[in-house]
Scaffold this motif. Structure first.
Motif, mmCIF file in Angstrom:
data_model
loop_
_atom_site.group_PDB
_atom_site.id
_atom_site.type_symbol
_atom_site.label_atom_id
_atom_site.label_comp_id
_atom_site.label_asym_id
_atom_site.label_seq_id
_atom_site.Cartn_x
_atom_site.Cartn_y
_atom_site.Cartn_z
ATOM 1 N N ARG A 1 0.835 -1.212 0.000
ATOM 2 C CA ARG A 1 0.000 0.000 0.000
ATOM 3 C C ARG A 1 0.867 1.260 0.000
ATOM 4 N NH1 ARG A 1 -3.139 -3.434 3.234
ATOM 5 N NH2 ARG A 1 -2.090 -2.716 5.147
ATOM 6 N N LEU A 2 1.958 1.242 0.762
ATOM 7 C CA LEU A 2 2.855 2.400 0.804
ATOM 8 C C LEU A 2 3.494 2.643 -0.563
ATOM 9 C CD1 LEU A 2 4.111 4.572 2.630
ATOM 10 C CD2 LEU A 2 5.953 2.966 3.152
ATOM 11 N N ALA A 3 3.770 1.568 -1.273
ATOM 12 C CA ALA A 3 4.387 1.688 -2.598
ATOM 13 C C ALA A 3 3.364 1.925 -3.691
ATOM 14 C CB ALA A 3 5.195 0.435 -2.914
ATOM 15 N N GLY A 4 2.053 1.820 -3.338
ATOM 16 C CA GLY A 4 1.026 2.037 -4.339
ATOM 17 C C GLY A 4 0.762 0.807 -5.177
ATOM 18 N N PHE A 5 1.086 -0.360 -4.663
ATOM 19 C CA PHE A 5 0.881 -1.621 -5.385
ATOM 20 C C PHE A 5 -0.397 -2.295 -4.878
ATOM 21 C CE2 PHE A 5 5.274 -2.949 -7.113
ATOM 22 C CZ PHE A 5 5.563 -1.643 -7.443
ATOM 23 N N GLU A 6 -0.955 -3.154 -5.738
ATOM 24 C CA GLU A 6 -2.066 -3.993 -5.314
ATOM 25 C C GLU A 6 -1.518 -5.188 -4.535
ATOM 26 O OE1 GLU A 6 -4.410 -5.164 -8.610
ATOM 27 O OE2 GLU A 6 -5.101 -3.129 -9.074
ATOM 28 N N ILE A 7 -2.260 -5.636 -3.535
ATOM 29 C CA ILE A 7 -1.851 -6.802 -2.746
ATOM 30 C C ILE A 7 -2.137 -8.044 -3.583
ATOM 31 C CG2 ILE A 7 -2.199 -8.104 -0.628
ATOM 32 C CD1 ILE A 7 -3.068 -5.476 0.687
ATOM 33 N N PRO A 8 -1.084 -8.857 -3.895
ATOM 34 C CA PRO A 8 -1.297 -9.998 -4.811
ATOM 35 C C PRO A 8 -2.147 -11.094 -4.158
ATOM 36 C CG PRO A 8 0.911 -10.058 -3.885
ATOM 37 C CD PRO A 8 0.296 -8.772 -3.427
ATOM 38 N N ASP A 9 -3.003 -11.699 -4.986
ATOM 39 C CA ASP A 9 -3.821 -12.811 -4.484
ATOM 40 C C ASP A 9 -3.493 -14.098 -5.229
ATOM 41 O OD1 ASP A 9 -4.803 -12.154 -6.914
ATOM 42 O OD2 ASP A 9 -6.884 -11.797 -6.261
ATOM 43 N N ASN A 10 -2.462 -14.034 -6.103
ATOM 44 C CA ASN A 10 -2.024 -15.240 -6.803
ATOM 45 C C ASN A 10 -0.556 -15.070 -7.172
ATOM 46 O OD1 ASN A 10 -1.863 -13.904 -9.492
ATOM 47 N ND2 ASN A 10 -4.101 -13.762 -9.207
ATOM 48 N N LEU A 11 0.026 -16.148 -7.655
ATOM 49 C CA LEU A 11 1.454 -16.145 -7.974
ATOM 50 C C LEU A 11 1.788 -15.161 -9.084
ATOM 51 C CD1 LEU A 11 4.306 -17.317 -7.680
ATOM 52 C CD2 LEU A 11 3.637 -19.151 -9.266
ATOM 53 N N ASP A 12 0.939 -15.067 -10.094
ATOM 54 C CA ASP A 12 1.223 -14.180 -11.230
ATOM 55 C C ASP A 12 1.284 -12.717 -10.789
ATOM 56 O OD1 ASP A 12 1.395 -16.280 -12.948
ATOM 57 O OD2 ASP A 12 -0.727 -16.175 -13.557
ATOM 58 N N SER A 13 0.302 -12.306 -9.954
ATOM 59 C CA SER A 13 0.323 -10.902 -9.506
ATOM 60 C C SER A 13 1.509 -10.642 -8.577
ATOM 61 C CB SER A 13 -0.996 -10.558 -8.797
ATOM 62 O OG SER A 13 -1.206 -11.415 -7.674
ATOM 63 N N PHE A 14 1.913 -11.706 -7.781
ATOM 64 C CA PHE A 14 3.094 -11.556 -6.926
ATOM 65 C C PHE A 14 4.346 -11.357 -7.781
ATOM 66 C CE2 PHE A 14 6.722 -13.548 -4.797
ATOM 67 C CZ PHE A 14 6.776 -12.815 -3.629
ATOM 68 N N LEU A 15 4.480 -12.196 -8.799
ATOM 69 C CA LEU A 15 5.650 -12.073 -9.689
ATOM 70 C C LEU A 15 5.608 -10.764 -10.474
ATOM 71 C CD1 LEU A 15 5.858 -15.749 -11.015
ATOM 72 C CD2 LEU A 15 7.344 -14.633 -9.327
ATOM 73 N N ALA A 16 4.411 -10.322 -10.830
ATOM 74 C CA ALA A 16 4.285 -9.042 -11.526
ATOM 75 C C ALA A 16 4.782 -7.891 -10.647
ATOM 76 C CB ALA A 16 2.835 -8.813 -11.935
ATOM 77 N N ASN A 17 4.437 -7.978 -9.340
ATOM 78 C CA ASN A 17 4.937 -6.953 -8.402
ATOM 79 C C ASN A 17 6.460 -6.934 -8.347
ATOM 80 O OD1 ASN A 17 2.417 -6.059 -7.775
ATOM 81 N ND2 ASN A 17 2.334 -6.943 -5.722
ATOM 82 N N ARG A 18 7.084 -8.127 -8.298
ATOM 83 C CA ARG A 18 8.550 -8.193 -8.247
ATOM 84 C C ARG A 18 9.179 -7.601 -9.510
ATOM 85 N NH1 ARG A 18 11.039 -11.213 -4.335
ATOM 86 N NH2 ARG A 18 12.858 -11.471 -5.703
ATOM 87 N N ARG A 19 8.563 -7.930 -10.678
ATOM 88 C CA ARG A 19 9.105 -7.366 -11.923
ATOM 89 C C ARG A 19 8.991 -5.845 -11.928
ATOM 90 N NH1 ARG A 19 6.449 -11.876 -14.112
ATOM 91 N NH2 ARG A 19 4.671 -10.594 -14.752
ATOM 92 N N ARG A 20 7.876 -5.368 -11.452
ATOM 93 C CA ARG A 20 7.671 -3.910 -11.446
ATOM 94 C C ARG A 20 8.645 -3.223 -10.476
ATOM 95 N NH1 ARG A 20 2.097 -0.745 -9.805
ATOM 96 N NH2 ARG A 20 2.776 1.338 -10.457
#
Length: 891
Positions: free
Chosen positions: A153-172
């Motif tokens: 939330r502090l970084a302005g990211f969505e909280i991931p609910d699956n592996l793809d969104s988690f990996l997307a956060n890391r790439r970003r």
């Protein structure tokens, strides 16, 4: 009575020294002319070398394009390699996660199969134990997920609910974190720069405030630093500040001349900041200044009480006439003379007149002195009143400084607001960077995926409930096994897809590595230490060619080709320009060789010979010209100026001799009774003749400042031109020889420097009875009487006679031809009686009609008789014999 002073020898000597000086001056002018032409040649050669260097640099850039683009391509390939590595690693993590899930599902399947085989006797207890274990794991995972969520939330990211969104956060984060760190550095740099800028403006604000406060406590425009130095000086020596005024406190621009105020302030700025020290305080002030660290600069003038002289004649439009000197100042006379001497600049309304004047200034502040030196200093606005120093009212300067203070306040407010915004942005950026870095701590999605464990717990609880509620245990186990088999199949499909994607990525990675290897072979040819400079240099060319266009792997080759064509075009253009410059250099060298054939006998007119011409220039500037100028100044000061000074001194001595002679004649006149109770006194006055006045001024101008040690080039040149004007007129200018000869005779005969008047005075108290500037308005007898009186006194001076003293053996013989032929009888008797009283030995030549008047004063007669045959006879008779014959003839 006043003999002519022979100046011919002196003038010949002056002209001899002038000829030596003129030859030395011509040598200096020749050297200066050579330097001027060689400087142009050197400048052209510099331009030729600059173009050559530019062409060489562009050719080097052209040859290094392949290396530059290889470097850039390698950077992009390496970034691509990092991206592929990240992608492959993520796919590997996904595959491992799917394998873990598959293994768990297979374990569940095997367990179900075993339970089905045993009909599920201990299944419920087993499920309870599993639920307990998974609840502990869920709580730990949930805490990690909460922390991850706060950072997201502090970084302005969505909280991931699956592996793809988690990996997307890391790439970003991998994409954004370097920019965030770079932004942090940029903000810190900007914050530091603006902080320094703020301090500078705060210091300026402080200085302006202090200067305004200082000005409000006084009336002058002198800056506070100079005032503080004077205050310290006066306090230490117990001197009133009014005794040591600044020049600027005593002069100001007249109200009617305000249009010229800016130009005058600029020209008189340094003079206005000078301190005036009376001669009586000079010793104490000089000692204090010498031993004191002033923490600043001060200029002061020693003003001597005896420094009195005639103010020089000013130009009709002189700058000095636009100034007003404080009337009650004790330095009024000194300032008046000093301003006339130093700042007699003609104020020119247009540039045409400015070019014609010898010493001038324009309203825009361009000044000319010595006829050659020009200056215009626009580092500060000519209307900047904050720099004005003249006048005894500072209200205008206070207003100007107040406006500057307001401007500085505005800048301080703007910088302070900008700093506040920067600080806020820095804090936000640092928080974001910290959040990014904290999110990267969680390497696997399973570290935060508590929902998956919760689902598994729910499934276990559901299964337990169903087992507990159902009596048909085998049926439930079979349904559960079927579901598990479906999950295993689905998980395998995902695993196969991920494995296939990783294989393709690995294939791309292999191709990319080969490209990196090929490109690295090109890059390795460029030394490591040269790469930053190469990238900066070629990168600048890329930006100039295609501003804002980003270099990519796709456009690398087309970009390189376009830049190569651009460089080649510039090389061709500069090559044409180089040819033109080289032709100009050759022409300049040919012109120089034509003008100075002796000095350039062994020189070529080629660009390659530039070093030879530079060497001539260096020798002229460093050795020859200084030596020529030194010899010129030595001849000017030690020979010519000294000779002119001696010549002027000799003329002044002759003037003094005339004054002394007049004094001796006046001594004689005082003993002669001109009228009852009165005597005559001769008075000498300066002749009003303009030629004589100008000549004397020119002589003084030639010798002024010779004892000051002034070595200024314009000073020496100015002295030479003054000397030249006098010597050429002595010698006789072409077409004006006769008039110059008459002028020379007139101005060098010091007798012409005077006009004389007679003053009739009372013997009793020496007060004047009547003044005779000439004999106009007098009767003939009065004119003769005055002439006889002056003549008798002059003869007494000439023979060294004293009235009433008889010297029988002294020589005092006087011949008067045509004596008393036209004078009155009364004036004739006065003159003869006066000559008798002076004991003069008199020979009077006169017609017979005056004989009866002269006879009482004559001892012997020489009677001359002539007839028509052109013969004459002389008879010598005593006066007694003459009277006897006259009486005999009368009978």
């Amino acid at each position: 009575m006043l003999q002519e002073f022979d100046v011919s020898a002196k003038i010949e000597q002056l002209m001899h020294h002038y000829d030596d000086l003129n030859r030395a001056h011509e040598t200096v002018l020749k050297a200066r002319s050579q330097i001027e032409k060689l400087t142009i040649i050197a400048a052209s050669c510099d331009r030729q070398e600059s173009i050559n260097q530019r062409i060489t640099a562009m050719r080097q850039n052209r040859e290094q394009l392949r290396s530059f683009f290889a470097l850039k391509k390698l950077e992009m390939l390496q970034i691509e390699e990092q991206s592929l590595q990240t992608q492959i690693a993520e796919l590997g993590e996904k595959i491992e996660s799917l394998k873990t899930i598959g293994g768990r599902l297979q374990g569940d399947r095997d367990d179900l199969k075993q339970q089905i085989a045993t009909k599920g006797g201990d299944r419920i207890e087993r499920l309870k134990a599993l639920v307990s274990e998974k609840n502990l794991a869920k709580e730990m995972t949930r805490k990690k997920a909460d922390a991850y969520g706060r950072f997201a939330r502090l970084a302005g990211f969505e909280i991931p609910d699956n592996l793809d969104s988690f990996l997307a956060n890391r790439r970003r984060i991998d994409e954004l974190l370097p920019a965030c760190r770079k932004r942090d550095e940029e903000l810190q740099t900007r914050f530091t720069d603006q902080t320094i800028d703020l301090r500078k403006h705060q210091a300026e604000h402080k200085n302006l405030s202090e200067e305004i406060e200082s000005l409000k406590r006084r009336r002058s425009n002198i800056p506070g630093l100079q005032i503080s130095i004077r205050n310290a000086l006066c306090s230490s020596l117990a001197i009133e500040e009014t005794q040591l005024p600044f020049v600027g406190e005593l002069i100001q621009v007249r109200e009617s001349e305000k249009a010229w105020e800016g130009a005058i302030e600029r020209l008189l700025h340094n003079f206005g900041l000078s301190l005036l020290v009376p001669d009586k305080l000079y010793a104490k002030v000089a000692e204090w200044v010498d031993k004191t660290d002033l923490h600043g600069r001060i200029v002061y003038f020693r003003v001597k009480e005896e420094a009195v002289g005639v103010a020089s004649e000013l130009h009709p439009d002189s700058l000095v006439k636009k100034l007003e000197i404080k009337a009650d100042s004790e330095f009024y006379g000194w300032l008046e003379r000093e301003l006339g001497r130093r700042f007699d600049y003609a104020c020119c309304e247009n540039i045409e007149r400015f070019r014609r004047e010898h010493q001038a200034i324009t309203r825009n502040g361009q000044s000319k002195s010595g006829g050659q030196r020009h200056e215009k200093d626009d580092r500060h606005s000519i209307a900047d009143r904050s720099r004005y120093v003249l006048g005894w009212s500072n209200e205008a300067k206070i207003r100007a400084l107040a406006a500057d203070l307001k401007r500085v306040n505005t800048k301080i407010d703007a910088i302070s607001s900008s700093l506040a915004a920067l600080q806020k942005e820095r804090i936000n950026n640092q928080n974001t960077k910290s959040a990014y870095e904290s999110m990267l701590v969680y390497e696997h999605f399973s570290d935060i995926d508590w929902q998956q464990i919760a689902r598994e717990i729910a499934d276990l609880d559901k299964e337990r409930q169903q087992l507990e509620e159902s009596s048909d245990t085998l049926k439930q186990l079979s349904i559960k096994l079927q579901e598990t088999e479906g999950k295993i199949a689905s998980n395998q499909d995902k695993l196969d897809a991920a494995s296939n994607t990783r294989s393709k990525s690995e294939e791309r990675q292999s191709i990319n590595k080969q490209k990196i290897e090929d490109t690295s072979a090109i890059v390795e040819a460029v030394p490591q230490q040269e790469r930053p400079e190469l990238c900066a240099r070629i990168g600048q060319l890329c930006e100039e060619l295609k501003p804002g266009e980003t270099l990519t792997l796709r456009n690398c080759e087309s970009f390189e080709g376009a830049l190569r064509e651009h460089l080649q075009s510039r090389i061709d253009s500069d090559a044409r320009r180089l040819k033109t410059v080289e032709e100009q250099i050759v022409q300049l060298m040919q012109d120089y060789r034509r003008d100075y054939p002796v000095e350039t006998q062994e020189f070529d007119a080629r660009v390659e010979a530039a070093g030879e011409y530079r060497e001539i220039l260096r020798k002229l500037v460093e050795d020859s010209l200084p030596a020529f100028e030194e010899r010129f100044k030595k001849l000017l000061n030690e020979n010519t100026i000294n000779e002119i000074a001696n010549f002027n001194t000799q003329l002044n001595l002759e003037c003094q001799n005339i004054k002394e002679r007049i004094g001796k004649i006046n001594h004689s006149l005082a003993q002669i009774e001109y009228n009852p109770g009165r005597y005559i006194r001769l008075e000498d006055q300066q002749a009003p003749d303009a030629d004589i006045r100008d000549f004397k001024q020119e002589l003084r101008a030639c010798t002024e400042g010779t004892l000051t040690g002034n070595e200024d080039e314009h000073y020496a040149e100015g002295k030479f031109m003054r000397v030249k004007a006098i010597i050429e007129r002595f010698r006789g200018r072409e077409g004006l020889a006769d008039s110059d000869l008459r002028w020379r005779r007139k101005v060098t005969d010091v007798r012409n420097w005077f006009v004389f008047a007679a003053s009739e005075r009372w013997n009793e108290d020496n007060t004047e009875y009547e003044h005779y500037t000439d004999s106009g308005g007098k009767s003939g007898g009065q004119k003769e009487k005055l002439a006889y009186t002056v003549l008798a006194a002059s003869l007494a001076y000439q023979f060294g006679l004293e009235r009433g003293v008889v010297r029988s053996r002294s020589f005092r013989f006087v011949v008067i031809d045509e004596a008393f032929s036209r004078g009155s009888e009364e004036s004739t008797r006065y003159g003869l009686e006066l000559f008798r009283q002076m004991n003069l030995q008199l020979l009077v030549v006169t017609p017979l009609q005056k004989i009866h008047i002269i006879e009482p004063y004559v001892e012997s007669v020489g009677f001359v008789y002539g007839n028509d045959s052109r013969e004459s006879m002389l008879r010598n008779l005593t006066i007694a014999e003459y009277r006897e014959e006259r009486e005999a003839r009368a009978r």
